[in-house]
Every structure is written in C-alpha cells, then in structure tokens.
Design an enzyme around this catalytic site. Structure first.
Site, PDB file in Angstrom:
ATOM      1  N   SER A 104       0.895  -1.158   0.000  1.00  0.00           N
ATOM      2  CA  SER A 104       0.000   0.000   0.000  1.00  0.00           C
ATOM      3  C   SER A 104       0.929   1.202   0.000  1.00  0.00           C
ATOM      4  CB  SER A 104      -0.900  -0.017   1.231  1.00  0.00           C
ATOM      5  OG  SER A 104      -1.740   1.109   1.197  1.00  0.00           O
ATOM      6  N   ASN A 116      10.829   7.083 -12.048  1.00  0.00           N
ATOM      7  CA  ASN A 116      10.780   6.500 -13.398  1.00  0.00           C
ATOM      8  C   ASN A 116       9.660   7.108 -14.251  1.00  0.00           C
ATOM      9  OD1 ASN A 116       8.417   5.136 -12.705  1.00  0.00           O
ATOM     10  ND2 ASN A 116       9.464   3.234 -12.191  1.00  0.00           N
ATOM     11  N   SER A 160      -5.993  15.300  26.458  1.00  0.00           N
ATOM     12  CA  SER A 160      -7.304  14.641  26.459  1.00  0.00           C
ATOM     13  C   SER A 160      -7.195  13.126  26.619  1.00  0.00           C
ATOM     14  CB  SER A 160      -8.046  14.940  25.151  1.00  0.00           C
ATOM     15  OG  SER A 160      -8.502  16.276  25.132  1.00  0.00           O
ATOM     16  N   GLU A 210      -2.108  11.273  12.119  1.00  0.00           N
ATOM     17  CA  GLU A 210      -2.392   9.942  12.666  1.00  0.00           C
ATOM     18  C   GLU A 210      -1.725   8.833  11.868  1.00  0.00           C
ATOM     19  OE1 GLU A 210      -4.696  12.282  11.961  1.00  0.00           O
ATOM     20  OE2 GLU A 210      -5.332  12.905  13.969  1.00  0.00           O
TER      21      GLU A 210
END
Lengths: 624, 624
Positions: free
Chosen positions: A124, A185, A343, A364
């Site tokens: 991925s 490329n 938090s 994230e």
C-alpha cells in the site's frame, strides 16, 4: 570500499553488471510467476546494486543483529528486485527466487515479514517512508545505535499525504540517519506521473520540509555511489536522493513505455539476452558493527494505580495513569500521541518518561507508522488519539497486521457519550474497524480499575490490540485487584430466575446495571454481562447465558454493524445448534450535540431504553 | 466597498468592531453551552469579519443560489465564530445563536449541513481544504461559474497529510478560485504547534506546491483586506493567506495562553467587558451575481451495456462500461480515480467523457474529498480505486456521511480472489468498514450484468453507496434485462426439499452454485441465495430461507467480522423469535500469494469447502 570518493572503472563495471543481474532475475522470477512488476524493478536496479554492494551494512545470516541497517521497499511492488537482491547477497537460492508468487512461498507479490529480512509489509503505497521515520527515531532516540534506515520510494507514491507527514516529522526531527531513495521512473500504473522527470519539483518541496536533497541520474553508477555516500555523511538533516530512471530500463520492448506496468515482460528470453544474459554474481554485503546492544531504560519497582470502589473516574484517566506506571516497570514501553495528550491523558506518561514519549502532532498515519517502525526494534508502542481519528489511519492499521506488527492503540472519547462535541468527534465505527483486522484484540473497559488492568495486559498481546476509552467519568465498580483475562467477561448480575441477559461494554455497562434495577422493580430478573473483551469475546459465558435465559439484549455505544452486538451474535452462531433470541440496541442515527446523558437517551442505549427493550423481548416482540 | 485598494479609517474601525462582536458572540454562546472553543474562534475573528463584510458573495436567504461563494471552516471547532457570523449576516437570531450545542439545535459543536448554509461537516481536521479543492474544481471545470471557495484552516491541521494532497492537487490544477486562510494562532490543543508563528515555513512549502502565498498580521484589518483582495485578483495559482494571530485575542485571561483550548472562558462577563461589551452590528453581505446557471453536459440516448449468458467477464469491466454508458444519459455523472483507471476500468468513462473524469493520482483522501465537494454542487460523483485502498480514506468517508453527502464508491480487486498480488492489495475489511457508515448502501455483484445494473442504480442512491467489484472474470449468470432492486436478493436454487441455504455474494456465488451441484450428487438439496445487496440486506428472503431450511451457511471473500455473515445474522436476529443454525465461512488467516483458485481453497471459501461445511452443518456439527 565503502565511502570511497572515487569509483574506479572496474568497480563501476562490476556494479553495473550487478544491476543487470538484478534486472535479469526480476525478469526471470516474474516470468516464472506469470505476474509481477519487473519494469518497476528494473528502473531501480542500479540504485539497489550500489546500495547493496557498497553502502548497506547488514548481516543476512543474522537479520536481528542490533547493528543491521534497515532497508524498506516503500514501493513494495518492486518485490522482484528485492528478492533478486536477496539472491545476490546469498540469502536465498535461485530456486527460492523462482518460487516467487507461488502458493506457500514466502516470496509474496509484495514483501512481508514472512521473510526474516523484511521488517514490514509494503504494497500500500506511501507507507514505507513513514515507517522508516519510526525506525530512524528508534535508532537515534531509543536504541541509540548507529544503524541507518534506507527507504526505496516510487515517484507515484509521493502524491500520498502520508509521505508529507513523514517528510515533516523527519525534517523537523533532523533525522540524518534516514535516507529516502526515490526511483523517479516517471510512469505510474496508468501513465505518466504528475511531475515526470522534474525532480526539481520534488526537491524544492523536500527542501522546504527540512531535507537535504540530491538529484541524480539513477543509472549513473558513480553518481549513485556519490549520492549514497553524501547521504550517509550529511549531518543534521535527512537526505532524499531523487533519481531519474527509466522504467523497464535495459529492455527496448518496455523501456520508458506506457502499458508495461505490473506484468511480466512480453518475451523474457529476448529480454534476458538484451540484458546480457544471466550472471552469477554475488556480493559480500558489509557487516554491521558487531556486539552492539540497544539502550534500555532503567526500570524500578512500581505498582499499577488503583481506584476506590464507587469513585468516579474516566477510563481515559486510568489509561494515562496505567501507562505512566507501566513505564516504570517495563523498559520497552513507549507512547505516541496525536497532539491530544491532554485529552487522552498520555501526558501522565510524558511527564514521567519524557524520553519515551513521542509527540506526533495531528498526523495519525505517521503516528501509526512510527509505532510500527519502533516495534520492529522490539519496543512496545502504545499510540493514542481520539478513537474517531484512528479511522484516519485505517490503511496503516490494516497493513500493520499484514506486517505481523505488535502495536497497541488507545482510542479515547468513544461514542455518543462524549456529549456536546458532536458526531465528528464520536467514534462509532471503531469497533467494526478494529474487529475486522486479522488477529486483533479489542478491549472496552467500563471502569477505571478495569482500564488499568487491560492497558497493562496489552503490553504482552501480540498483533494489533485496541483499547476503547471513554471521555466521561464512570463509577468504579471493580476492586483494584480484580483481574480481567483477555477473552473473558464479568457476570455482574445473575440468578437462577434470569429471564433475559443484558450484554454491555464500556459506558453501557452502567446503563445495563441501572436497567436491571428498573426491571427488578417490575419483578423481571436480568443477567448483566460486562463484555469488556469484545474480541476475543467470551463465547462460553454468552452461550451459557443464552441457554439459561433464552433471550439476549446487547447494548453498545457504537453503530449496529460490526460492533458488540455482531460479536455476540457471531459467538452464539459459532456454537453448533440453534440460536436464542438476540436483539441489539445500538446507535442507529447520526447524533448531534447534547449532554452525554441526553445522547444515550436519544440513541436509545440508556437505562430506560434498555429496560423497555428487555420488556419487549420478554413479551415476545422485537426490541427495536 | 469590495476590492477597494485603501481602507479608510472609519471602515477599518467598523470592521474591527465587527471582529469584536464576533468574539463577544463566540464567548457568549460557548458560555451558554458550558462548552466549545471560544479561544480558537477569537483568533480568527478579524479575518472572518473582513471576509464577511467585504469579500464573500453570498445570499443567506438563498443558500443554494448557483453564484454563491463557498466558505468552509476546515477548523470546524471554531464553530462559535461561524455561528456568530451567521448572526451578524442576519441568517440566525441571537436566541438561535444561544442554542449552541443544546440537544436538538442545528448549531452543533462542529458545523454540519443541518444548517442550510453549511456545505459539509468538519471537525476532523485536515478535511475542509481537500473538500474546498473539490468545490473549486467543480466551479471552474464543471459548473463554470465565477464563485470563489474560501477555506478557513487552523495551523495545527497543516500537519495532516491530507492538507498536502490538497496542496498538490490545487497547485497543479492552478485553482485561482480557491483561497485558504490559515489562522496561525500557534497554539494547538495540547500546547505550541511545531512551527509557532513562523509563517515563512508554511509559505515556502505552499510555494513549492505551486501556491501564491501571503503572510500577514491576522489582526491588522487593512492587511487582511489587502490579502483577501489580492487572493481574489491573483490569477493562475491558488492563494494561501498565512495570518499570524493570537488565540483568545482580546481577553487577557486567555490570550496566547496554553491550557485555554476547547473550554468556555473562565469569566465570560469580564471577558465581554474587556472586549468592549455586546454590540448589535449587522453586515450586508454582498450578493452573488444573479441568474447564473451551472453548465450541464449534453446528454443523448444511450443504453446500458449487456453481457451474454455464460460469457466470462469481470465485474470491474462491467463497472467501467456502465459508467461510460451512464455518462451519456446523465449529465451530472462524474468519475474520479486514484491513478488506477486501467485496473478499475473507469478509463472507459474517461475515454468517452474526458471533461467529467478527474485523475486524482495516488491520493485517496483527496479523491473522496473531491467527490464530497462536487456533490455539494449537485454533481453525481463516482470515486474508484482498489477496494483495499479505500481504507486510506476511511475518516473522509465517515465524515462524508456526517456531511449527508451522496457519493458513490467503487472498489475493485476485492478479496483473496485477486490471487498473486498478495494481502496488501486485497480488500478484506471493506464491507465491515462501509456497512458501519450510517445510511450506507453496500452492493457486491457476482456477474457483469448485475454489476451494470447496480452501478447505474447507485446514481440515484442518497448517502454513501459502495460497489465491491472483482478483478477476475466470472461467468454471466443473469440476463442483461434482469433487474436488481437495492435491498433485494436472487434465489438461484430452490426446492421444497432444501435442507440448507447457502448465502453468498460476488465471487462466492459461483462457488456456492458449484457446491450445490456437489451436494446434489450426495442427494442434499441446497438453496442458494445471491445476496448482492449486502446493506440493506433482503431480510425477508433470508428469514423465509431460514424457516424453510433451518440451516444457513454464509460464505464470503472477506473477514468474518462485519461482512456478509454478520449482515445475515443481524437480519435474522432483527426478526422476533428464535434464530436458526447459522455458520459463516470467511477469510480467517492472512493470505499470501497464490492463484485465485488456490486462494479461495486456502481460505476455505471455495466450492469444496462450502460443500463440506454444509454437510457438517446438516450432520449437526459446527461447520468451522
């Protein structure tokens, strides 16, 4: 030979021959597999030949040697090239090379850690560089060892935002032990990339993000060697080598041509002839510095925090306190946060263990990637943010599982119970998302003592584990020394007369207990199960409850799809035999703003809704 | 007054007073709610006062007027400021303002389109700018109207990779109808941002991505006015205004102080006094050019493609052909792809409708955001990539649902059936991910004619709809004129003697049919249901099958969590009464590389595994 300033002609010729061999083997294994990405391998072959022969420090006989460099193929589809390198380094045989993409072979279509030399799965795009940043941080700040991290990227994947999260983190951290090598490329899968061979476009961007940039002809052996040398020597900044290359280099039928992505060469034998035939070169890869040991942090005696029965406390507070305590006794525990540590309460850890706390800011994907990189080196990372925002990194979590990574995720502010902030901040899909990850563990505590114990237990859980924590205070209902097995549950109310079982987790446990009280006023006896381990779920206890009470009502601060209710249904269905009556209460609409109590009521998961649903079910009607 | 080069003192004073009123109202509504983000509103108040009074062209009485500018609060937590602007523009009353964050009020903690002036929900940072890019592209290339898109960003969210996907897309597209205004207040939730007030850091980066950059003091009214004027006049590049501001500006107790994020001011009355007291200013916002009409593309007669019974064809091919055909008859249909249009087959659409095809390169978050932006303007976007890579954009899909957006997602190369490429390319969590989205529709065709019909049906589905398509060829089993209702199913085999029901979708339909043949050889009669509509699922047909056959075996090329099996269990459980025997076959391990047929077999979802599972279940044992 390493780091020599000048490359004599003989060495240059040998390196060029090594590059040709990598091409030939890429062509051969893809042809044998009748699939694969040889042309994407051929463009980067010279880059990798020079890296392997002269710059990488790696003991292929001991892939876990602490001093080994790390090499990540962010462009994982160039796996033929990677496997050809393994063969050239003597790590695998030619026969093994030719098992590429066959059933059972660890030489998969994209590299995974089924091979001992592969740190993480790629395929991925845009994930290898962020993970490399994690390894480089680990090397400098945790292990304190001189290994380098080298990442081979494609030019197409520079369009992924995650690449720029990595660029920012590495640039700001001045990670001079990190080198990205981009195989420009100019051809993506579908056709030309946005910027073609204009490496100056990429260079100006990376420079603006604080990187040392080098632009070269990626088929010029001396230029490659010079760039890799300069990268290793450059201090105070990460280096990116932007190498202009030609896809399918060396074979006229495919070189720099569109339509040749992701398929074997049309005539492999002719291609091999054109590449000068098969060669039997091997390289002696430089060994790392021996006898290195990674730094470990001193540990001391320490106890987990405890909360008093009846006290009001948020599970996120318990999470933060537990991590701070865990840091004292476990040297390998590190914590990462997405700029919300006030938090998530991971600031408690930061205060006590500043050297093991990593601020990832609002990025994230980079946070998860960094955790994956750190666990490669044996660290035990916890990564925390609002549970809703873990959805930003879902592809990274998915790939982390394929990497067989062990990372711990803590998502706070779960569900409608957060109240006024509204739906953008409410995790309502997180359990579904995390349950669907193979081998994952999903924990959802309802009180502070349970949260402490489960947080600590995660340190020893392999794979992807997830703790879902709440924003608001809930009453402490368990003793501080109560134990909570992963895969277990707690039966909080039970009698032989139970007519129904309420299955809850997290905030809904308290609503279910209150509902049981309401039902008792109407002479209805309800069993209450705290299913704090949502995956694996305590199937035996659920089946017994189903058998004893005949009716199950699940209640969750989550969407009806993929959450606690589905986990319960699955557990009951997996036993042989007929299923009992099961109904689910869950969040079915898109919430707005309201107080936490109003939210539970509006979503139909508060004590009154549970009691009403139970009464309906007992009366033989659908609860919904 | 708009676009005047010089601001006289009186006007500047009035604008400064308007800024103070926006601050006062931000303080007031947050105090009334006992929650909210007044300090993050106060930093941007001057920026928004000048924008509203002198640059925005918007008819608040007609929020759907085609010529209206678009204003997106990418920093959605500054909602008090947005609502204060609505009040100042006369769109809402003071009483409505003070309903902020109360149950039932459309003035949610973060803006959502429950208010008619809000285009999209924000609150998950880093999404507003990417969506703004979609609106700007729609304005220039689709609607061909002169509206501008203005996006208010925070500095903290510039750490999100999605911002840089947007920067790349807008820069490369030279979107000079787009202006980003960054409220650089240097303080995030937890403390200082990485770059503080060093706006030159951001400026050099955006410049490298092709943007026109302006750095100003964000409390200097004349500078703001000049920057907004310059942004609107600048041709050939998008503009970013980097405005140095002070969080909590104007109230000494909180101005530029840490620890004041996301909470009401400690003493609101004193704060309002310090801000000069309540004011009753209103602004007359410039109206847009009247009587504008968005461009629509000419349509012609066209038929959906059809495939012959028994022919082999991939559902992805049908998807591409259906989109190409749909483009002829539906002017509003547009297609976006993540640089894999040769694989998703959306290139067929691109070839026939190049003006309505948008290449998003390898940037899935930007692709989804662009679709969301375009549907704001009434376009019907389909966004496609490999199904596995939709996980990259899960937070964007989640937020799109909260935006009440109607977008169509097409994910190809689903499941282990892709074969050799291996797990990184296999979507195995996508059904779980999409089912958990509120109001979503999940479709999974098994043959080309079904894929054509479902692709076309999606054009008229509200909310988030998803088509799961396969890489490999499957036999055509339906006539080209067969109809497929969303929420329906097809019973492919049925007899009064059925002892079990096989429920399948996509590739497993063909395995289930073959398994039924195998079972028939052993005199076992199996019903076969094609559950192509996974959400909503055809509960009535499933319940009848359960009642008729007593046993259900589900089989899916997906993880066991959150997919078809869970959907079936849920449908059966939602009916009153006791559940039948249900077992699930699904992908339980992490696959490697192998041929498609081997993959199905290794995962235990091929015809032989199905037949064996069915036989076990009939024998009264668990199938797994």
């Amino acid at each position: 030979m390493r780091n020599s300033r000048e490359l004599d002609d003989d060495v240059a010729y040998q390196l060029s021959e090594a590059g040709q061999q990598l091409r030939v083997d890429s062509v051969r294994c893809s042809a044998a597999a009748s699939s694969g990405h040889p042309t994407s391998s051929m463009s980067a072959a010279d880059l990798m030949a020079v890296l392997l022969a002269r710059h990488l420090r790696y003991d292929f006989a001991d892939p876990r040697a602490p001093g080994n460099d790390h090499l990540i193929f962010s462009k994982g589809h160039a796996s033929p090239l990677y496997y050809a390198m393994l063969k050239m380094a003597g790590a695998i045989t030619d026969e093994e090379l030719l098992s590429y993409r066959q059933a059972g072979s660890p030489l998969e279509g994209h590299p995974t850690p089924r091979l001992p030399w592969v740190d993480v799965a790629t395929g991925s795009l845009g994930q290898g560089l962020p993970i490399g940043v994690g390894l480089a941080i680990a090397g400098r700040d945790l292990d304190q060892l001189p290994y380098r991290t080298w990442v081979l990227c494609g030019d197409g994947e520079l369009a992924e935002g995650s690449i720029w999260e990595a660029a920012e983190h590495a640039g700001h951290e001045r990670l001079d032990n990190l080198t990205a090598i981009v195989d420009v490329n100019r051809l993506g899968q579908r056709g030309p990339t946005r910027h073609g061979w204009h490496t100056e476009v990429y260079a100006s961007r990376f420079a603006a993000f604080g990187w040392h940039t080098i632009e070269i002809d990626g088929h010029d052996i001396a230029a490659i060697d010079g760039a890799l040398t300069a990268a290793a020597e450059h201090a105070g900044e990460p280096t990116i080598i932007l190498a202009r290359t030609r896809k399918g280099r060396g074979v006229s039928a495919v070189e720099d041509r569109e339509g040749a992505h992701g398929k074997p060469l049309p005539d492999p034998d002719e291609a091999i002839r054109e590449l000068g035939g098969d060669r039997q070169l091997s390289v002696e890869v430089t060994r790392p510095v021996p006898d290195l040991r990674p730094r470990r942090f001193p540990v001391s005696y320490g106890e987990l925090p405890g909360f008093k029965l009846g006290e009001m406390a948020a599970t996120r507070t318990a999470l933060g306190q537990a991590l701070a305590a865990l840091g004292k006794t476990r040297s390998e525990v590190v914590v990462l946060d997405g700029e919300v540590s006030d938090s998530t309460r991971t600031q408690y850890f930061e205060t006590e263990h500043p050297d093991r706390f990593f601020e990832c800011y609002i990025a994230e994907q980079q946070m998860i990637a960094m955790a994956v990189g750190m666990q490669v080196r044996g660290w035990i990372p916890y990564a925390s943010t609002f549970a809703a925002f873990l959805s930003r990194a879902y592809d990274f979590i998915r790939m982390a599982a394929i990497s067989r990574a062990s990372i711990r995720l803590a998502g706070t502010h779960a569900g409608v119970a957060i109240g006024q902030d509204g739906p953008s901040q409410m995790a309502l899909e997180d359990i579904a998302m995390l349950r669907a990850i193979p081998g994952s563990t999903v924990l959802y505590p309802c009180d502070a003592n349970q949260a402490v114990r489960l947080t600590a237990a995660m340190a020893d859980i392999s794979g992807i584990s997830y703790l879902r924590a709440s924003r608001g205070d809930t009453p402490v209902i368990y003793d501080a020394d109560e134990e909570f097995a992963v895969g277990g549950s707690k039966v909080l109310r039970s009698s032989p007369d139970d007519q129904i079982t309420l299955v809850a987790a997290g905030v809904t446990v308290h609503e279910a207990l209150a509902a049981a009280d309401l039902l008792a006023e109407d002479k209805v006896s309800a069993r209450v199960i705290d299913a704090y381990s949502v995956k694996p779920i305590d199937a035996a206890t659920l089946r017994k409850a189903a058998s004893d009470t005949g009716r199950i009502l699940t209640v969750e601060d989550h969407r009806p799809e993929g959450g606690l209710g589905d986990a319960v249904l699955d557990a009951l269905a997996a036993g042989a035999g007929t299923l009992p009556m099961v109904h689910k209460l869950a969040v079915r609409e898109i919430p707005g703003s309201a107080t936490p109590a109003e939210q539970l009521q509006l979503a139909g998961i508060d004590m009154v809704s549970i009691a009403a649903g139970a009464a309906s079910l007992i009366a033989g009607r659908a609860a919904l």
